[in-house]
Design a protein around this motif. Structure first.
Motif, short mmCIF file in Angstrom:
data_model
loop_
_atom_site.label_atom_id
_atom_site.label_comp_id
_atom_site.label_asym_id
_atom_site.label_seq_id
_atom_site.Cartn_x
_atom_site.Cartn_y
_atom_site.Cartn_z
N SER A 33 0.83 -1.20 0.00
CA SER A 33 0.00 0.00 0.00
C SER A 33 0.86 1.25 0.00
O SER A 33 0.57 2.22 -0.70
N VAL A 35 3.93 1.56 -1.17
CA VAL A 35 4.56 1.69 -2.48
C VAL A 35 3.57 2.26 -3.49
O VAL A 35 3.90 3.18 -4.26
N LEU A 36 2.36 1.74 -3.49
CA LEU A 36 1.35 2.23 -4.43
C LEU A 36 0.97 3.67 -4.15
O LEU A 36 0.79 4.47 -5.07
N GLU A 38 2.88 5.99 -2.80
CA GLU A 38 3.98 6.84 -3.25
C GLU A 38 3.93 7.03 -4.77
O GLU A 38 4.16 8.12 -5.28
N LYS A 39 3.61 5.96 -5.47
CA LYS A 39 3.55 6.03 -6.93
C LYS A 39 2.43 6.97 -7.39
O LYS A 39 2.63 7.81 -8.26
N TYR A 40 1.25 6.84 -6.79
CA TYR A 40 0.10 7.60 -7.26
C TYR A 40 -0.04 8.97 -6.60
O TYR A 40 -0.87 9.77 -7.02
N GLN A 42 2.33 11.15 -6.69
CA GLN A 42 3.22 12.06 -7.42
C GLN A 42 2.37 13.17 -8.05
O GLN A 42 1.25 12.93 -8.49
N ARG A 44 2.29 14.51 -10.86
CA ARG A 44 1.84 14.33 -12.25
C ARG A 44 0.62 13.40 -12.36
O ARG A 44 0.01 13.31 -13.41
N SER A 45 0.28 12.69 -11.30
CA SER A 45 -0.83 11.75 -11.38
C SER A 45 -2.18 12.45 -11.49
O SER A 45 -3.12 11.90 -12.01
N ARG A 49 -4.53 14.14 -3.20
CA ARG A 49 -3.95 13.37 -2.09
C ARG A 49 -5.01 12.95 -1.08
O ARG A 49 -4.97 11.84 -0.57
#
Length: 70
Positions: A33, A35-36, A38-40, A42, A44-45, A49
Motif C-alpha cells: 500500500s 509503495v502504491l 507513493e507512486k500515485y 506524485q 503528475r498523477s 492526495r
C-alpha cells in the motif's frame, strides 16, 4: 502474549501458534500500500492526495478489522 509463544516477525511480535502468517501478511499488504501510494501521490498523477489517503485508510481499516475480528 507470553514469552514462550512470542515470535519476532522482524516487524513486530506474533503468537507462534496462531498469528505469525497473519502478521506477516498484514505487513506485506501495508508495504505494498505504501509503495502504491507513493507512486500515485506524485504531482503528475492528477489525483488529489486527500482522496487517496481516504481510500487507503478504508482499505487498510477493512483488512485490519477482518484480521482482528476472527
Amino acid at each position: 502474549m507470553c514469552l514462550e509463544c512470542a515470535h519476532d516477525t522482524k516487524n513486530g511480535l506474533a503468537c507462534v501458534d496462531t498469528c505469525i502468517e497473519e502478521v506477516k501478511r498484514l505487513y506485506r499488504i501495508t508495504d505494498l500500500s505504501l509503495v502504491l501510494m507513493e507512486k500515485y501521490l506524485q504531482p503528475r498523477s492528477g489525483l488529489p492526495r486527500l482522496v487517496l489517503h481516504i481510500v487507503a485508510g478504508v482499505i487498510l481499516g477493512a483488512i485490519m478489522t477482518g484480521l482482528f475480528l476472527r
